[in-house]
Scaffold this motif. Sequence first.
Motif, PDB file in Angstrom:
ATOM      1  N   GLY A 188       0.811  -1.213   0.000  1.00 43.66           N
ATOM      2  CA  GLY A 188       0.000   0.000   0.000  1.00 43.66           C
ATOM      3  C   GLY A 188       0.837   1.252   0.000  1.00 43.66           C
ATOM      4  O   GLY A 188       0.421   2.288  -0.538  1.00 43.66           O
ATOM      5  N   ASP A 189       2.026   1.176   0.584  1.00 43.38           N
ATOM      6  CA  ASP A 189       2.927   2.323   0.630  1.00 43.38           C
ATOM      7  C   ASP A 189       4.250   2.062  -0.070  1.00 43.38           C
ATOM      8  O   ASP A 189       4.978   2.990  -0.404  1.00 43.38           O
ATOM      9  CB  ASP A 189       3.217   2.718   2.080  1.00 43.38           C
ATOM     10  CG  ASP A 189       1.987   3.234   2.799  1.00 43.38           C
ATOM     11  OD1 ASP A 189       1.245   4.018   2.179  1.00 43.38           O
ATOM     12  OD2 ASP A 189       1.766   2.850   3.950  1.00 43.38           O
ATOM     13  N   ILE A 199       2.741  -5.070  -7.442  1.00 41.33           N
ATOM     14  CA  ILE A 199       3.526  -3.841  -7.380  1.00 41.33           C
ATOM     15  C   ILE A 199       3.195  -3.016  -8.627  1.00 41.33           C
ATOM     16  O   ILE A 199       3.357  -3.486  -9.750  1.00 41.33           O
ATOM     17  CB  ILE A 199       5.034  -4.149  -7.353  1.00 41.33           C
ATOM     18  CG1 ILE A 199       5.354  -5.089  -6.185  1.00 41.33           C
ATOM     19  CG2 ILE A 199       5.846  -2.865  -7.251  1.00 41.33           C
ATOM     20  CD1 ILE A 199       6.755  -5.676  -6.248  1.00 41.33           C
ATOM     21  N   PRO A 200       2.718  -1.776  -8.459  1.00 40.12           N
ATOM     22  CA  PRO A 200       2.247  -0.988  -9.613  1.00 40.12           C
ATOM     23  C   PRO A 200       3.366  -0.199 -10.295  1.00 40.12           C
ATOM     24  O   PRO A 200       3.424   1.029 -10.208  1.00 40.12           O
ATOM     25  CB  PRO A 200       1.211  -0.063  -8.982  1.00 40.12           C
ATOM     26  CG  PRO A 200       1.758   0.179  -7.606  1.00 40.12           C
ATOM     27  CD  PRO A 200       2.430  -1.100  -7.183  1.00 40.12           C
ATOM     28  N   PHE A 201       4.256  -0.904 -10.992  1.00 43.07           N
ATOM     29  CA  PHE A 201       5.292  -0.199 -11.736  1.00 43.07           C
ATOM     30  C   PHE A 201       4.633   0.654 -12.825  1.00 43.07           C
ATOM     31  O   PHE A 201       3.614   0.274 -13.400  1.00 43.07           O
ATOM     32  CB  PHE A 201       6.264  -1.188 -12.377  1.00 43.07           C
ATOM     33  CG  PHE A 201       7.094  -1.962 -11.391  1.00 43.07           C
ATOM     34  CD1 PHE A 201       8.114  -1.334 -10.667  1.00 43.07           C
ATOM     35  CD2 PHE A 201       6.867  -3.310 -11.159  1.00 43.07           C
ATOM     36  CE1 PHE A 201       8.885  -2.046  -9.764  1.00 43.07           C
ATOM     37  CE2 PHE A 201       7.630  -4.028 -10.252  1.00 43.07           C
ATOM     38  CZ  PHE A 201       8.640  -3.394  -9.552  1.00 43.07           C
ATOM     39  N   MET A 233       1.910  12.352  -3.695  1.00 45.84           N
ATOM     40  CA  MET A 233       0.592  11.761  -3.527  1.00 45.84           C
ATOM     41  C   MET A 233       0.784  10.255  -3.378  1.00 45.84           C
ATOM     42  O   MET A 233       1.686   9.668  -3.981  1.00 45.84           O
ATOM     43  CB  MET A 233      -0.311  12.079  -4.724  1.00 45.84           C
ATOM     44  CG  MET A 233      -0.442  13.560  -4.999  1.00 45.84           C
ATOM     45  SD  MET A 233      -1.655  13.948  -6.301  1.00 45.84           S
ATOM     46  CE  MET A 233      -3.190  13.748  -5.386  1.00 45.84           C
ATOM     47  N   ASN A 234      -0.051   9.625  -2.571  1.00 46.56           N
ATOM     48  CA  ASN A 234       0.104   8.202  -2.261  1.00 46.56           C
ATOM     49  C   ASN A 234      -0.865   7.357  -3.078  1.00 46.56           C
ATOM     50  O   ASN A 234      -2.045   7.715  -3.234  1.00 46.56           O
ATOM     51  CB  ASN A 234      -0.154   7.963  -0.774  1.00 46.56           C
ATOM     52  CG  ASN A 234       0.809   8.726   0.097  1.00 46.56           C
ATOM     53  OD1 ASN A 234       2.014   8.688  -0.115  1.00 46.56           O
ATOM     54  ND2 ASN A 234       0.281   9.440   1.078  1.00 46.56           N
ATOM     55  N   VAL A 240      -5.378   5.443  -8.658  1.00 42.82           N
ATOM     56  CA  VAL A 240      -5.965   6.422  -7.741  1.00 42.82           C
ATOM     57  C   VAL A 240      -4.907   6.837  -6.713  1.00 42.82           C
ATOM     58  O   VAL A 240      -4.347   5.995  -6.017  1.00 42.82           O
ATOM     59  CB  VAL A 240      -7.212   5.864  -7.026  1.00 42.82           C
ATOM     60  CG1 VAL A 240      -7.802   6.919  -6.090  1.00 42.82           C
ATOM     61  CG2 VAL A 240      -8.262   5.420  -8.031  1.00 42.82           C
ATOM     62  N   TYR A 241      -4.651   8.144  -6.637  1.00 44.37           N
ATOM     63  CA  TYR A 241      -3.631   8.691  -5.748  1.00 44.37           C
ATOM     64  C   TYR A 241      -4.255   9.752  -4.850  1.00 44.37           C
ATOM     65  O   TYR A 241      -5.180  10.453  -5.255  1.00 44.37           O
ATOM     66  CB  TYR A 241      -2.481   9.300  -6.556  1.00 44.37           C
ATOM     67  CG  TYR A 241      -1.675   8.288  -7.330  1.00 44.37           C
ATOM     68  CD1 TYR A 241      -0.450   7.834  -6.860  1.00 44.37           C
ATOM     69  CD2 TYR A 241      -2.144   7.776  -8.540  1.00 44.37           C
ATOM     70  CE1 TYR A 241       0.287   6.897  -7.570  1.00 44.37           C
ATOM     71  CE2 TYR A 241      -1.412   6.827  -9.251  1.00 44.37           C
ATOM     72  CZ  TYR A 241      -0.201   6.395  -8.766  1.00 44.37           C
ATOM     73  OH  TYR A 241       0.520   5.462  -9.455  1.00 44.37           O
TER      74      TYR A 241
END
Length: 443
Positions: A188-189, A199-201, A233-234, A240-241
């Motif tokens: 998540g972080d 993992i969103p590369f 932004m996370n 979605v950030y």
Amino acid sequence: MRKLINYTYLLFLLSIIVGCKDELIVPTGGGSPTIEVVSKPTAAFFADSISYHVKVADQGVNLSTLKVELLYSEDVVASQIIRTKEYGDYQGKLFAPFLKNVPNGTATLRFTLQNIELTKTEVLVDLPLSRPDFPFLNLIVEGKTYKMLRKGPNQYEVSDNFSTKISGYIEAPAFGANGNVVQFGWDGDGISEGLTAQIPFSNIIEGVYPISFNTLTYLGSPFISYKLNGEDMNLIADDVYSIDVELDKDQELTFEGLVGLDSWWIDSDYIRKDGDKLFFNAAKGKYRITSDLKKKYFIVGAMNGSNLASLNADGTGAIWIIGEGIGKPNVTSNEVGWNTDKALCLAPIGGKKYQVTVVAGTTIKANSINFKFFHQKGWGGEFGGNAISTTSDIIFVGNGTNGRDSGNLGILTGKQLEAGATYTFVVDLSAGNDKGVLTVTKQ
């Protein structure tokens, strides 16, 4: 004097009772447990299964338990408890966790033997530990495996023809005779061990580019960085950030990494466009701004500390909309409905007033609405028909007998909102939370 006599008498009775007992059973601390470490590794790697073999005994006192612990520095990172009903040999295994930013060093195996009289013996054994030098890692994407080659100590990389976004997890093979597979996924972080969450590369352009990962620092790349006024932004969901930020009215908003903002839908209650610049349009305060890259719009909610704001007793805070016939950026594709996760936060505009601006046929249905105002993003406090009123000639407040439940808004019979027209709904709580006034204005 009477109380003293009573207490003395009670103590006398107690002494008689105790004196009549045959024996008083208490831990005596007897015995002398002994531990002989028969075998253990002379060295090991992180992610190894560490085998041990010990022999335990005592001087005629029954044993209770053997606790075996693995310590990194002074922290217990693995432990095991064995029942030792009999003297003799006991064997087991402990997993040496693979952790972020832990260098090579000496761990400790701690053996603690206890007998039934609570007497303990402790033996400490040093165990040199080092990080595995994996020959490769595997990047697993939708069942397809890409081999990440070693480029240096702890550093791995694979280049291929990737799309701008590619999600997967990383797997390190078992290393050495006692090693175990280690997986790295998204928590998540960031990237963490023991997970297979994707993992969103992401990369600015598609094509041939490298994906890398460091097994010591857990740093990976590439990730497109999205920022608001210089702050990261996370990632909270796919595309979605979000960021929590203190803002002043009319403060300029500078987004980095978000491309094509000219084509984004902008909520004018919170963000005002002036040429190619964006400015914050609501009252000064703390807000959560969420960027939805798929729907191409910003979701904004007022905050109180680290939580989304609720309505306070003095009329400050926030008001939320839940119900049918309204939705941003488009009511057809993203209606709020009775899904509290989609609740809309009215923009605080000062003076205990809250505003939502809608366009008939786009963000609000022109001929049918059935939503109401709530004190929070979820069920709980709400504005019933006795807590809010309006003199609008097109919108009415339900009372339970006029076609809407108490507090729900509706469109008057024979009326409808003008398609394409913009309407501003303002809730004024300056007279009190139970005396709210709704004003509906066509712009």
